[in-house]
Motif scaffolding. Structure first.
Motif, PDB file in Angstrom:
ATOM      1  N   GLN A 188       8.966  34.297  28.001  1.00 28.67           N
ATOM      2  CA  GLN A 188       7.930  33.337  27.593  1.00 28.67           C
ATOM      3  C   GLN A 188       7.848  32.177  28.593  1.00 28.67           C
ATOM      4  O   GLN A 188       6.758  31.726  28.958  1.00 28.67           O
ATOM      5  N   LEU A 189       9.003  31.747  29.034  1.00 27.12           N
ATOM      6  CA  LEU A 189       9.044  30.623  29.969  1.00 27.12           C
ATOM      7  C   LEU A 189       8.508  31.025  31.347  1.00 27.12           C
ATOM      8  O   LEU A 189       7.800  30.256  32.006  1.00 27.12           O
TER       9      LEU A 189
ATOM     10  N   GLU B 288       6.214  33.165  31.993  1.00 28.15           N
ATOM     11  CA  GLU B 288       4.749  33.188  31.951  1.00 28.15           C
ATOM     12  C   GLU B 288       4.178  31.776  32.016  1.00 28.15           C
ATOM     13  O   GLU B 288       3.203  31.517  32.718  1.00 28.15           O
ATOM     14  N   ARG B 289       4.816  30.869  31.273  1.00 33.00           N
ATOM     15  CA  ARG B 289       4.347  29.485  31.276  1.00 33.00           C
ATOM     16  C   ARG B 289       4.454  28.859  32.668  1.00 33.00           C
ATOM     17  O   ARG B 289       3.528  28.197  33.137  1.00 33.00           O
ATOM     18  N   HIS B 290       5.589  29.097  33.301  1.00 32.42           N
ATOM     19  CA  HIS B 290       5.812  28.450  34.602  1.00 32.42           C
ATOM     20  C   HIS B 290       4.918  29.047  35.689  1.00 32.42           C
ATOM     21  O   HIS B 290       4.485  28.339  36.589  1.00 32.42           O
TER      22      HIS B 290
ATOM     23  N   GLN C 222       1.948  30.195  35.096  1.00 35.44           N
ATOM     24  CA  GLN C 222       0.620  29.647  34.824  1.00 35.44           C
ATOM     25  C   GLN C 222       0.497  28.195  35.272  1.00 35.44           C
ATOM     26  O   GLN C 222      -0.590  27.737  35.630  1.00 35.44           O
ATOM     27  N   ALA C 223       1.601  27.461  35.247  1.00 35.36           N
ATOM     28  CA  ALA C 223       1.562  26.039  35.632  1.00 35.36           C
ATOM     29  C   ALA C 223       1.078  25.870  37.067  1.00 35.36           C
ATOM     30  O   ALA C 223       0.491  24.845  37.417  1.00 35.36           O
TER      31      ALA C 223
ATOM     32  N   GLN D  52      15.016  26.741  28.750  1.00 32.17           N
ATOM     33  CA  GLN D  52      14.469  25.532  29.372  1.00 32.17           C
ATOM     34  C   GLN D  52      15.575  24.691  30.001  1.00 32.17           C
ATOM     35  O   GLN D  52      15.440  24.205  31.122  1.00 32.17           O
TER      36      GLN D  52
ATOM     37  N   GLU E 196       9.276  23.426  36.172  1.00 34.42           N
ATOM     38  CA  GLU E 196       8.204  24.430  36.118  1.00 34.42           C
ATOM     39  C   GLU E 196       8.184  25.297  37.371  1.00 34.42           C
ATOM     40  O   GLU E 196       7.451  26.281  37.439  1.00 34.42           O
TER      41      GLU E 196
END
Lengths: 408, 408
Positions: free
Chosen positions: A62-63, A65-67, A69-70, A97, A112
């Motif tokens: 999950q992280l 994907e977030r990073h 996308q950042a 995190q 990130e």
């Protein structure tokens, strides 16, 4: 008992300029085990990834994907074995995190800009303190020559490290492509029960790499299966450091196809190495379906054969029990399959046609093929002109032993 | 090593008036083996069946469907083991037809009044001469007291005969329900890798029985799986001889529900006996999914868990490796599954909630349940109010041994 798994000599594993790696012991689950790997990437590297479709996607996935996308540019990767940090809820997310924050501080980048990866037991909380405590040692060891050590560092039930490295000349530049992968069970990537990291010093524009990584996965890690179990942590990452001088910004670039093909070949090698070292595997099986109407139905048939415990135990026994393959084709879910049009080969031996056994088929020919360590099952459906291929292994006593004992 | 498979005493196996059975040795594959069973049914019996959805449906299955559609009234069944007559093309169909013709001649009925069944090796031609030569001996032995002998006669890799018999009073009549089943591997009926024959002396109008047989299958044989391999020969037959005096013509009949429930209970018992005697099984596993939005998604999740080799080997090892169950739920294909709403129990022990491990869960509680020979996995999806249940078994060394050696 890996099947023809080639391990290159250390001198044939080429460093990728712009990618440094450090490996150390964090004691995540067991002591005296190199279970923590850190990648440091040169500024300006492009990084893209594909991740598991399992609904219980692990916290690090999950992280990641977030990073990604950042869009701040990825500068580091941190990978632990021994614990998958999956099914761990909010606490697991906080642990992933905290790992990124700790590594970011050490490397003077933003959290990130760090991608975390975990593999191991599911449903247990990550011992984040042990990981962050070990980061300085991993960083102290950073160097471009550590791909082989990293291939070791990410192993779980793998029996051998998986590494692939080539140098190719593209557009007047010498390009290095080196990658590692891990995984031996819970393998039916979609995308993928495994970890795969592929590095190159070619430069690839971010939007192009975002597209390319999916294409590469679909030709490699998304075409292998060991047990049909799509894991919670599958991740495949491509890093393009750009240090070689070759820079590709668009698919129209004259050299794009060459680079894509070289990366695709490397991805396939890394994916196939997972099957070659699959839990308990004694045979490497290629299931090739042709004359399908669509890619979906080709894969439906290929996976039906590749997942059948009866087919897989027959391969283990070197028994040309072809009825089991026909049976698995028959229940693959193609409602209007005309069995009279179907043909089935073991390597070059035509074993079934016209809805039954090929009259010219001789059991000793099937037997000969079944005894080989590498076997191709070729299935022609007589429905169209689409073909696709899936790679798998047999199903042995050893698989049961490994998975009945894994946690204890 | 069957799991709690109850074999009734011979005196508790009640004959069904109107149904006679004879069993003999035909030497289909091996000598000195009772491999041929004949049923003779009284005139006026209603018979209905459901059959495998495998596209390679065996010749006898194709013929069964044709003969049931012919609507002349079924008067006999003939069942051989040792050879499945599947993947045998036109020659196989002719062999099944020849068997029906021969039995019809002996019993003075029409060939369309005979249903043929075969189970055993796939892709080999049926030795029809040996079968027809043995029919007179089977017929000479016809009698109503031979259900137990028939349960033996239809066994292949089964270790124990499967028979279930009850007497119930309905509408002032004493009704007998007796049935047999077989199957141990290649079991994921749809409808079903197995043979099941259920007889009753209740009378049931043909259109009602046609509907009822599907209902019964969907609550029993279509809810079991051993290895996910849907066979080419699955057949489930219900015979209502009508000899008891009770006659039911419509679902509105006051006694229909009672009879349906008694038949459903008997069908479930016969289906579960197949799982209890599954190849290599050491545990009987009930996977119950509740709070699903639809039956389809309840079954999707239940089968994903029931087919996972990793889950099944964990049961074999008595290892509460719950992450493997969550993982299998996660890849079941429900794209909008909210993992935070999901709860998972082993028997009465709540092991996971809120997307992770239940904080109150203690490993020793999971361990206690996993050591039992019968375990219920209960999964609440938090999506609706539909529930469904699938029965399966664990995955052992013995399964691999049996299937690596079966043909030799």
């Amino acid at each position: 008992m890996a099947v023809n798994l080639h391990i290159p000599a250390e001198t044939d594993i080429h460093p990728v300029p712009g990618i440094e790696i450090g490996v150390t012991e964090a004691g995540v689950r067991k002591a005296n085990r190199r279970d923590l790997t850190v990648f440091r990437l040169a500024p300006g590297s492009s990084v893209a990834g594909v991740f598991t479709q399992n609904r219980f996607r692990a916290a690090p996935v999950q992280l990641c994907e977030r990073h990604l996308q950042a869009g701040q540019g990825i500068r580091a990767l941190v990978i632990n074995t021994g614990n998958a940090n999956a099914g761990t809820g909010e606490q697991g997310l906080a642990a992933a995190q905290a790992t990124c924050v700790a590594l970011a501080r050490e490397l003077d980048v933003a959290p990130e800009q760090v991608l975390p990866f975990s593999t191991g037991v599911i449903l247990e909380q990550l011992p984040v303190d042990r990981i962050t405590a070990a980061l300085p040692a991993a960083i102290a060891g950073l160097g471009t020559g550590n791909w082989f050590s990293a291939a070791h560092g990410i192993m779980t039930t793998d029996t051998l490290p998986k590494v692939h490295s080539v140098r190719v000349r593209i557009g007047g530049h010498e390009i290095t492509i080196t990658g590692i992968s891990k995984g031996a069970g819970m393998i039916r990537p979609n995308m993928a029960t495994m970890l795969g990291f592929l590095g190159t010093d070619a430069g690839i524009a971010q939007p192009l790499l975002d597209r390319l990584v999916r294409e590469l996965a679909d030709q490699s890690f998304n075409r292998i299966t060991v047990d049909g179990d799509t894991s919670t942590n599958d991740s495949f990452i491509v890093i393009a450091s750009g240090q070689s001088g070759l820079r590709i910004d668009s698919a129209d670039d004259a050299h794009y196809a060459e680079l894509r093909d070289a990366l695709a070949q490397a991805s396939r090698e890394l994916a196939q190495k997972i099957v070659r070292d699959a839990e308990g595997a004694t045979k490497f099986i290629t299931v090739h379906v042709e004359e399908a109407a669509t890619t979906d139905e080709a894969l439906q048939v290929a996976y039906s054969v590749a997942h059948s415990p009866l087919v897989k135990t027959a391969f283990y026994a070197s028994d040309p029990n072809l009825g089991r393959i026909l049976c698995a084709i028959g229940y693959a879910g193609i409602d209007d399959l005309d069995t009279a049009k179907l043909r089935l080969w073991l390597d070059d031996v035509l074993v079934a046609r016209d809805g039954g056994r090929n009259p010219d088929y001789r059991e000793e020919d099937g037997q000969r093929v079944m005894q080989q360590p590498e076997i191709t099952v070729r299935i022609a459906l007589g429905r169209g002109d689409v073909s696709d291929t899936v790679y798998t292994c047999d199903f042995s006593h050893e698989y049961v032993s490994i998975n009945a004992d894994y946690r204890s």
